[in-house]
Design an enzyme around this catalytic site. Structure first.
Site, PDB file in Angstrom:
ATOM      1  N   ASP A 175       0.894  -0.945  -0.026  1.00 17.94           N
ATOM      2  CA  ASP A 175      -0.524  -0.388   0.106  1.00 17.94           C
ATOM      3  C   ASP A 175       1.307   1.386  -0.097  1.00 17.94           C
ATOM      4  O   ASP A 175       1.935   1.052   0.920  1.00 17.94           O
ATOM      5  CB  ASP A 175      -0.484   0.362   0.930  1.00 17.94           C
ATOM      6  N   ASP A 201     -26.165 -25.289 -43.579  1.00 20.80           N
ATOM      7  CA  ASP A 201     -26.082 -26.308 -42.649  1.00 20.80           C
ATOM      8  C   ASP A 201     -26.113 -27.364 -43.426  1.00 20.80           C
ATOM      9  O   ASP A 201     -27.008 -27.211 -43.770  1.00 20.80           O
ATOM     10  CB  ASP A 201     -26.249 -25.897 -41.826  1.00 20.80           C
ATOM     11  N   GLY A 216     -27.127 -28.089 -47.188  1.00 17.05           N
ATOM     12  CA  GLY A 216     -26.412 -28.372 -47.764  1.00 17.05           C
ATOM     13  C   GLY A 216     -25.165 -28.963 -47.084  1.00 17.05           C
ATOM     14  O   GLY A 216     -24.277 -28.763 -45.716  1.00 17.05           O
ATOM     15  N   ASP A 217     -23.182 -29.036 -47.025  1.00 15.64           N
ATOM     16  CA  ASP A 217     -22.412 -29.483 -46.805  1.00 15.64           C
ATOM     17  C   ASP A 217     -21.021 -28.359 -47.660  1.00 15.64           C
ATOM     18  O   ASP A 217     -21.210 -28.251 -48.528  1.00 15.64           O
ATOM     19  CB  ASP A 217     -22.182 -31.075 -47.178  1.00 15.64           C
TER      20      ASP A 217
HETATM   21  N1  LIG Z   1       3.648   8.826  -7.280  1.00 20.19           N
HETATM   22  C1  LIG Z   1       3.138   7.364  -7.206  1.00 20.19           C
HETATM   23  C2  LIG Z   1       2.056   7.113  -6.384  1.00 20.19           C
HETATM   24  C3  LIG Z   1       1.120   5.799  -6.387  1.00 20.19           C
HETATM   25  N2  LIG Z   1       1.712   5.500  -7.509  1.00 20.19           N
HETATM   26  C4  LIG Z   1       0.560   4.434  -7.331  1.00 20.19           C
HETATM   27  O1  LIG Z   1      -0.283   4.091  -6.514  1.00 20.19           O
HETATM   28  C5  LIG Z   1      -1.558   2.829  -6.425  1.00 20.19           C
HETATM   29  C6  LIG Z   1      -1.324   3.129  -4.820  1.00 20.19           C
HETATM   30  O2  LIG Z   1      -2.316   2.787  -4.363  1.00 20.19           O
HETATM   31  P1  LIG Z   1      -2.588   1.852  -3.256  1.00 20.19           P
HETATM   32  O3  LIG Z   1      -3.728   1.686  -3.013  1.00 20.19           O
HETATM   33  O4  LIG Z   1      -1.248   1.587  -3.020  1.00 20.19           O
HETATM   34  O5  LIG Z   1      -2.931   0.262  -4.725  1.00 20.19           O
HETATM   35  P2  LIG Z   1      -3.788   0.105  -5.797  1.00 20.19           P
HETATM   36  O6  LIG Z   1      -3.097   0.934  -6.862  1.00 20.19           O
HETATM   37  O7  LIG Z   1      -5.307   0.159  -5.723  1.00 20.19           O
HETATM   38  O8  LIG Z   1      -3.538  -1.193  -6.095  1.00 20.19           O
HETATM   39  P3  LIG Z   1      -3.980  -2.854  -5.128  1.00 20.19           P
HETATM   40  O9  LIG Z   1      -4.599  -1.545  -3.979  1.00 20.19           O
HETATM   41  O10 LIG Z   1      -4.126  -3.191  -5.156  1.00 20.19           O
HETATM   42  O11 LIG Z   1      -2.676  -2.678  -4.101  1.00 20.19           O
HETATM   43  C7  LIG Z   1       0.043   2.110  -7.189  1.00 20.19           C
HETATM   44  O12 LIG Z   1      -0.766   1.818  -7.488  1.00 20.19           O
HETATM   45  C8  LIG Z   1       1.045   3.063  -7.058  1.00 20.19           C
HETATM   46  O13 LIG Z   1       2.275   1.871  -7.793  1.00 20.19           O
HETATM   47  C9  LIG Z   1       1.960   5.636  -8.727  1.00 20.19           C
HETATM   48  O14 LIG Z   1       1.909   5.381 -10.098  1.00 20.19           O
HETATM   49  N3  LIG Z   1       3.086   6.878  -8.308  1.00 20.19           N
END
Ligand SMILES: Nc1ccn([C@@H]2O[C@H](COP(=O)(O)OP(=O)(O)OP(=O)(O)O)[C@@H](O)[C@H]2O)c(=O)n1
Length: 590
Positions: free
Chosen positions: A88, A458, A484-485
């Protein structure tokens, strides 16, 4: 720490990336990791105020994303992958956590908050090791985060809005993508660039090294334990030596186990999933749950005359597959089940499901192959001839033949409108649907193009059954049926020939023969609409491999090449639902 080659430690494991982020997938793929992608359904809505710091929030969210996928996969197959990776990414500025903007205004307030200042990008990562024992899922979570500090230039209003209007901010934490247009906003980066993009690869490798190089055989330095002491290694509750039993064996013997057979196991799993669907359709579970109140497993079992325990397992499998939903009140159909899996749904595919369930090797065998010498849909598909051509289909009882017609009819009906509108066919005055069976596509073509007269060509033994499939309604007089074929008889004259879903399991020679006959019959300026091609470049390559082994669709590229060789010009492809569906070629002058 000294970095060791760690990615290969995961090569023989079934690894799942619990993320829909294309950036994460790319970073890990480029690092050589082999993994499946199963996006997490965990909602990023943990109460931020409960966390002592922004990264603690990111780490917990990453962990919950990964655990949700591990649990879902375990529930579905009773077998979790070995490793699930969740991540995340958040932006923190002045104690505030910024995630993905919800709309343009939100993107504006985020980016103007970042303008001219330094902010931190945190990516929390969770590596979840899974183990299914006696139907129970055990997990062992390792987690960490990485911080990168980024300074933005002062951004003018014009630049801000120009950037927002590019659409780039919307799926990105903090509202910018450093790897693309957003790069121009950035004055300085302090730390791991990839961490800003969405995945801290370097620290991930270090974490793997801690986990997979237990004290010292391959890494001269002992694995370090980072127990939560504040700072960057708040890894509370993590395991510090995660080498599994097979890892230990390989350390002793110096012998690497073979790569994890992901594809093979996927086939086994998909068979189990199909089997659950087949069984539920056969038992009419979806008919039972169609309109009424939700039913408990024991009630469904009572109505089916089946065991409560087995029924419960079947219903849960259908929940995991998305065909049923489960609440405190019991099980009920999802919309997909109501639409496609009940007996009398307008777009019911139950007939198709039952046919495939009962005749697994007849997948696309067509009724007209009955008794036709030399046209064995399985010739070549299984590598060599499997017996007399009629072996599969001559033995068809009337009941089986009708079942097959029903299956083909339901599929053609479902896709007919996509096919009819994939290209503008209004320039054609007449069409001939070769092997058009019940006329499901022909009627839709007639409805879409009021000027078009369509002949369904067909075999007589097929056409004798089609009366029961005729639709009511206007313009049915545009459609006629001609017995037909298409291998033996001259093809009816037409401006447009349609070849839909009949080639897939045929050997190349037969495909070539039929399309050559079409090319000879087609007038200059006339067209050939070819339906049923495999999706996307990766899927195309896969389809080619799979088809050679077990029959199936050819790729658009293979067909396009063949059509051009046969004298069709301007070969164009069109898709539906994000996958290629059909090709249209125009006959050039001979
Ligand atoms: N400078 C940045 C900061 C973040 N991101 C993108 O922002 C998203 C952050 O959201 P996150 O919730 O961490 O991921 P999701 O895209 O929602 O994917 P998932 O929750 O399925 O992992 C990520 O895709 C990350 O690659 C980006 O492209 N560039």
């Amino acid at each position: 720490m000294v970095l060791c080659p760690v990615i290969r430690k995961l090569l023989h494991k079934r690894v799942v990336l619990a993320s829909a982020s294309p950036r994460r997938q790319e970073i890990l793929r480029q690092a050589g990791l082999r993994f499946e992608v199963v996006p997490s359904r965990f909602k990023e809505m943990l109460p931020k105020a409960l966390f002592p710091s922004p990264p603690a929030y990111a780490v917990e969210t990453a962990k919950q994303k990964a655990l949700e996928v591990a649990r879902r996969m375990h529930q579905k197959d009773l077998r979790a992958p070995d490793v699930v990776i969740g991540a995340d990414t958040i932006v923190a500025v002045g104690g505030l956590i910024l995630e993905k903007p919800v709309d343009k205004q939100d993107a504006y307030s985020m980016l103007s908050r970042l303008s001219g200042k330094e902010h931190s990008v945190f990516t929390g990562v969770a590596i979840v090791h899974c183990c299914s024992r006696d139907g129970r899922l055990d997990t062992d979570v390792s987690e960490f985060y990485e911080e990168t500090r980024v300074r933005f230039s002062e951004l003018s209003e014009d630049l801000l809005w120009e950037y927002i209007d590019s659409g780039e901010p919307m799926d990105k934490a903090g509202g910018y993508g450093i790897q693309a247009l957003g790069g121009m906003l950035v004055e300085q980066v302090h730390g791991d660039f990839l961490n800003v993009v969405g995945f801290p690869l370097n620290r991930f490798c270090k974490k793997l090294a801690e986990l997979y190089y237990p004290s010292g055989r391959e890494d001269p330095r002992p694995a370090q334990s980072h127990q939560g002491r504040g700072g960057r290694d708040e890894d509370g509750g993590e395991r510090t030596q995660a080498a599994g039993p097979e890892e230990a064996v390989s350390s002793r013997t110096g012998h690497s186990p073979p790569p994890f057979p992901t594809g093979l196991l996927e086939l086994v799993d998909s068979f189990k999933a199909s089997k659950a669907l087949f069984t539920a359709c056969k038992l009419k579970v979806f008919d039972l749950l169609k309109d009424g109140a939700p039913l408990k497993a024991v009630d469904v079992a009572g109505k089916l005359g089946a065991s409560a325990c087995g029924t419960g397992r079947l219903l849960d499998a259908c929940v995991a597959l998305g065909f049923l939903q489960k609440t405190d009140r019991g099980y009920s159909n999802t919309e997909t089940a109501n639409l496609h899996l009940t007996s009398d749904g307008a777009y019911s595919l139950r007939g198709l499901v039952l046919h495939h369930s009962d005749h697994p090797w007849d997948l696309s065998a067509r009724p007209e192959s009955a008794g036709r010498d030399g046209v064995d849909p399985h010739d070549g598909a299984l590598g060599e001839r499997t017996g007399p051509p009629c072996q599969a289909s001559c033995a068809h009882s009337e009941e089986t033949r009708l079942g097959l017609l029903r299956a083909m009819h339901s599929l053609a009906k479902l896709t007919a409108r996509h096919v009819a509108t994939a290209f503008d066919l209004s320039r054609f005055g007449s069409a001939c649907d070769l092997g058009g069976c019940t006329g499901a596509l022909a009627y839709v073509l007639a409805r879409e193009y009021p000027r078009l007269r369509v002949t369904v060509f067909d075999l007589p033994e097929v056409l004798q059954h089609v009366a029961g499939f005729q639709p009511d309604g206007p313009r049915t007089e545009q459609v006629s049926f001609l017995p037909g074929d298409f291998f033996e008889d001259s093809l009816p004259e037409a401006d447009l020939y349609v070849v839909s879903r009949i080639l897939r399991d045929w050997p190349d020679g037969k495909v070539h023969e039929l399309l050559s006959r079409v090319a000879r019959a087609c007038k200059p300026g006339g067209g050939l609409l070819l339906v049923d091609v495999a999706a996307g470049p990766e899927a195309e390559a896969e389809a080619e491999g799979l088809r050679r082994r077990a029959g199936g669709e050819r790729s658009a590229a293979v067909y396009a090449h063949l059509l051009r060789r046969l004298g069709f010009a301007d070969v164009r492809a069109a898709g539906a639902g994000g996958r290629p569906l059909a090709l249209l070629g125009t006959r050039g002058a001979p």
